[in-house]
Design a protein around this motif. Structure first.
Motif, PDB file in Angstrom:
ATOM      1  N   ALA A  31       0.830  -1.206   0.000  1.00 15.19           N
ATOM      2  CA  ALA A  31       0.000   0.000   0.000  1.00 15.19           C
ATOM      3  C   ALA A  31       0.862   1.252   0.000  1.00 15.19           C
ATOM      4  N   LYS A  32       1.940   1.246   0.781  1.00 16.46           N
ATOM      5  CA  LYS A  32       2.842   2.398   0.837  1.00 16.46           C
ATOM      6  C   LYS A  32       3.457   2.658  -0.539  1.00 16.46           C
ATOM      7  N   ASP A  33       3.948   1.600  -1.173  1.00 18.77           N
ATOM      8  CA  ASP A  33       4.550   1.748  -2.498  1.00 18.77           C
ATOM      9  C   ASP A  33       3.533   2.256  -3.516  1.00 18.77           C
ATOM     10  N   ALA A  34       2.319   1.727  -3.465  1.00 19.41           N
ATOM     11  CA  ALA A  34       1.286   2.140  -4.409  1.00 19.41           C
ATOM     12  C   ALA A  34       0.886   3.590  -4.196  1.00 19.41           C
ATOM     13  N   VAL A  35       0.732   3.995  -2.942  1.00 16.34           N
ATOM     14  CA  VAL A  35       0.339   5.376  -2.640  1.00 16.34           C
ATOM     15  C   VAL A  35       1.446   6.347  -3.045  1.00 16.34           C
ATOM     16  N   GLU A  36       2.691   5.986  -2.798  1.00 15.26           N
ATOM     17  CA  GLU A  36       3.795   6.859  -3.193  1.00 15.26           C
ATOM     18  C   GLU A  36       3.862   7.006  -4.708  1.00 15.26           C
ATOM     19  N   ALA A  37       3.643   5.920  -5.441  1.00 16.95           N
ATOM     20  CA  ALA A  37       3.632   5.987  -6.901  1.00 16.95           C
ATOM     21  C   ALA A  37       2.464   6.826  -7.401  1.00 16.95           C
ATOM     22  N   LEU A  38       1.306   6.626  -6.805  1.00 15.15           N
ATOM     23  CA  LEU A  38       0.129   7.402  -7.180  1.00 15.15           C
ATOM     24  C   LEU A  38       0.345   8.882  -6.894  1.00 15.15           C
ATOM     25  N   HIS A  39       0.902   9.190  -5.733  1.00 16.17           N
ATOM     26  CA  HIS A  39       1.145  10.586  -5.363  1.00 16.17           C
ATOM     27  C   HIS A  39       2.129  11.239  -6.323  1.00 16.17           C
ATOM     28  N   ALA A  40       3.189  10.537  -6.682  1.00 14.34           N
ATOM     29  CA  ALA A  40       4.168  11.078  -7.622  1.00 14.34           C
ATOM     30  C   ALA A  40       3.513  11.349  -8.979  1.00 14.34           C
ATOM     31  N   ASP A  41       2.660  10.435  -9.417  1.00 12.99           N
ATOM     32  CA  ASP A  41       1.960  10.611 -10.694  1.00 12.99           C
ATOM     33  C   ASP A  41       0.997  11.796 -10.634  1.00 12.99           C
ATOM     34  N   LEU A  42       0.221  11.890  -9.559  1.00 15.39           N
ATOM     35  CA  LEU A  42      -0.719  13.005  -9.422  1.00 15.39           C
ATOM     36  C   LEU A  42       0.013  14.344  -9.310  1.00 15.39           C
ATOM     37  N   HIS A  43       1.135  14.346  -8.606  1.00 20.18           N
ATOM     38  CA  HIS A  43       1.915  15.588  -8.478  1.00 20.18           C
ATOM     39  C   HIS A  43       2.459  16.026  -9.838  1.00 20.18           C
ATOM     40  N   ALA A  44       2.882  15.058 -10.650  1.00 17.79           N
ATOM     41  CA  ALA A  44       3.398  15.388 -11.983  1.00 17.79           C
ATOM     42  C   ALA A  44       2.301  15.977 -12.872  1.00 17.79           C
ATOM     43  N   LYS A  45       1.081  15.455 -12.736  1.00 20.39           N
ATOM     44  CA  LYS A  45      -0.029  15.932 -13.567  1.00 20.39           C
ATOM     45  C   LYS A  45      -0.684  17.192 -13.016  1.00 20.39           C
ATOM     46  N   TYR A  46      -0.792  17.281 -11.698  1.00 17.45           N
ATOM     47  CA  TYR A  46      -1.490  18.401 -11.043  1.00 17.45           C
ATOM     48  C   TYR A  46      -0.635  18.963  -9.909  1.00 17.45           C
ATOM     49  N   PRO A  47       0.470  19.624 -10.223  1.00 11.88           N
ATOM     50  CA  PRO A  47       1.392  20.078  -9.169  1.00 11.88           C
ATOM     51  C   PRO A  47       0.779  21.095  -8.198  1.00 11.88           C
ATOM     52  N   ASP A  48      -0.215  21.843  -8.649  1.00 15.53           N
ATOM     53  CA  ASP A  48      -0.841  22.824  -7.752  1.00 15.53           C
ATOM     54  C   ASP A  48      -1.779  22.178  -6.746  1.00 15.53           C
ATOM     55  N   GLU A  49      -2.398  21.067  -7.123  1.00 11.51           N
ATOM     56  CA  GLU A  49      -3.351  20.402  -6.238  1.00 11.51           C
ATOM     57  C   GLU A  49      -2.695  19.413  -5.277  1.00 11.51           C
ATOM     58  N   TYR A  50      -1.640  18.752  -5.747  1.00 15.18           N
ATOM     59  CA  TYR A  50      -0.977  17.730  -4.940  1.00 15.18           C
ATOM     60  C   TYR A  50       0.440  18.190  -4.633  1.00 15.18           C
ATOM     61  N   PRO A  51       0.730  18.500  -3.365  1.00 14.76           N
ATOM     62  CA  PRO A  51       2.065  18.999  -3.012  1.00 14.76           C
ATOM     63  C   PRO A  51       3.138  17.957  -3.289  1.00 14.76           C
ATOM     64  N   GLU A  52       4.356  18.424  -3.438  1.00 17.45           N
ATOM     65  CA  GLU A  52       5.480  17.528  -3.681  1.00 17.45           C
ATOM     66  C   GLU A  52       5.610  16.550  -2.525  1.00 17.45           C
ATOM     67  N   PRO A  53       5.834  15.280  -2.837  1.00 23.09           N
ATOM     68  CA  PRO A  53       6.020  14.304  -1.752  1.00 23.09           C
ATOM     69  C   PRO A  53       7.163  14.735  -0.841  1.00 23.09           C
TER      70      PRO A  53
END
Length: 81
Positions: A31-53
Motif C-alpha cells: 500500500a505504501k509503495d502504491a500510494v507513493e507511486a500514485l502521489h508522484a503521478d498526481l503531483h506530476a499531472k497536477y502540481p498545484d493540487e498535490y504537493p510535492e512528496p
C-alpha cells in the motif's frame, strides 16, 4: 478513494496509506509503495493540487541530532568562565 485523494492533497501520507489498505486489502509495504507511486503521478499531472512528496527526516536522524545538541550544550556548560 475520495478519502485517499483528500489525504494526498493535504499532505497526509499515512492517512492515505490507511485508506488505500482499507479499500484494497493490501499489506502495509504494498500500500505504501502504491500510494507513493500514485502521489508522484498526481503531483506530476497536477502540481498545484498535490504537493510535492515530502522528504521527511526519520526518527533516528532526529534522535541523533537531539543527542548531538545535548552533548554540545553539556560540553559548553563545562567550559571555565
Amino acid at each position: 478513494m475520495k478519502r485517499l485523494a483528500d489525504a494526498l492533497k493535504s499532505g497526509q501520507k499515512i492517512e492515505a496509506i490507511k485508506s488505500y489498505r482499507e479499500a484494497t486489502g493490501l499489506g502495509l509495504k504494498e500500500a505504501k509503495d502504491a500510494v507513493e507511486a500514485l502521489h508522484a503521478d498526481l503531483h506530476a499531472k497536477y502540481p498545484d493540487e498535490y504537493p510535492e512528496p515530502s522528504k521527511s527526516v526519520g526518527c533516528g536522524s532526529s534522535a541523533a541530532l537531539i543527542a548531538l545538541a545535548a552533548g554540545a550544550l553539556y560540553w559548553i556548560s563545562q567550559l571555565p568562565v
